[in-house]
Motif scaffolding. Structure first.
Motif: not given
Length: 76
Positions: A54-65
């Motif tokens: 697991k990559f232990n940082s913030t990963v998310k999708a937002e506004n197509g990015k």
């Protein structure tokens, strides 16, 4: 000195190169080109790698990015 790069393809090698760039700190991924992978699946693939864990940082999708550690990456 920070180097900006684009990643062509976000399969096995592409997401590992992106992960290595974020862990290195001297390389900034500013764009990813992959018309075959959905953005939400990119988030999942990046966050939960079956070999490297697991990559232990913030990963998310937002506004197509793709947003990793608060840094937006443009997706093409």
């Amino acid at each position: 000195m920070m180097v900006n790069i684009g990643v062509n393809g976000f399969g096995r090698i592409g997401h590992l190169v992106t992960r290595a760039a974020f862990l290195n700190g001297k390389v900034a991924v500013v764009a990813i080109n992959d018309p075959f992978i959905d953005l939400n699946y990119m988030v999942y693939m990046f966050q939960y790698d079956y070999t490297h864990g697991k990559f232990n940082s913030t990963v998310k999708a937002e506004n197509g990015k793709l947003i990793i550690n608060g840094k937006p990456i443009t997706i093409f």
